[in-house]
Write a protein that holds these residues in place. Structure first.
Motif, PDB file in Angstrom:
ATOM      1  N   GLU A 131       0.817  -1.219   0.000  1.00 41.69           N
ATOM      2  CA  GLU A 131       0.000   0.000   0.000  1.00 41.69           C
ATOM      3  C   GLU A 131       0.848   1.265   0.000  1.00 41.69           C
ATOM      4  O   GLU A 131       0.391   2.303  -0.460  1.00 41.69           O
ATOM      5  N   ASN A 171       3.942   0.401  -3.450  1.00 43.92           N
ATOM      6  CA  ASN A 171       3.380  -0.277  -4.615  1.00 43.92           C
ATOM      7  C   ASN A 171       4.246  -1.434  -5.130  1.00 43.92           C
ATOM      8  O   ASN A 171       4.070  -1.897  -6.243  1.00 43.92           O
ATOM      9  N   TYR A 222      -3.283   1.560  -3.174  1.00 46.80           N
ATOM     10  CA  TYR A 222      -2.031   2.334  -3.180  1.00 46.80           C
ATOM     11  C   TYR A 222      -2.315   3.697  -2.592  1.00 46.80           C
ATOM     12  O   TYR A 222      -2.976   4.531  -3.196  1.00 46.80           O
TER      13      TYR A 222
END
Length: 102
Positions: A9, A12, A79
């Protein structure tokens, strides 16, 4: 059943289902080991809980059809890079506490 999210998160980085670098909190927030150790200080930026190694789902049908072929990893990418200044302020008061005491 764990979603097995495909990326960290924060940075990436790809975290395939067999990754030993994937770490999760109890809400399945997913981060790579590097971010957990060097950015997050083992404090989930979303809930404040600790992060642990994400289990690896077997690739092969070893028993009862519980494997990736029947239960594939998730495809949803989450993300949302962490604001390091805000996270430092957030976790300063709790990072010294074991996750079970937060």
């Amino acid at each position: 059943m764990l979603e097995l999210r495909p990326t960290c998160e924060n940075c990436n980085k790809l975290l395939p289902p067999d990754s030993t670098e994937a770490m999760i909190c109890s809400f399945e927030c997913t981060f790579c080991r590097d971010c957990v150790q060097n950015v997050l200080e083992n404090v989930c930026p979303n809930c404040g809980g600790g992060l642990v190694a994400r289990p690896v789902r077997p690739k092969n049908n070893l028993k009862n059809s519980n494997f990736l072929g029947k239960y594939p990893a998730g495809e949803r990418v989450v993300y949302k890079p962490v604001d390091s200044t805000a996270h430092r302020a957030f976790c300063e008061a709790i990072k010294h506490l074991p996750p079970e005491q937060r």
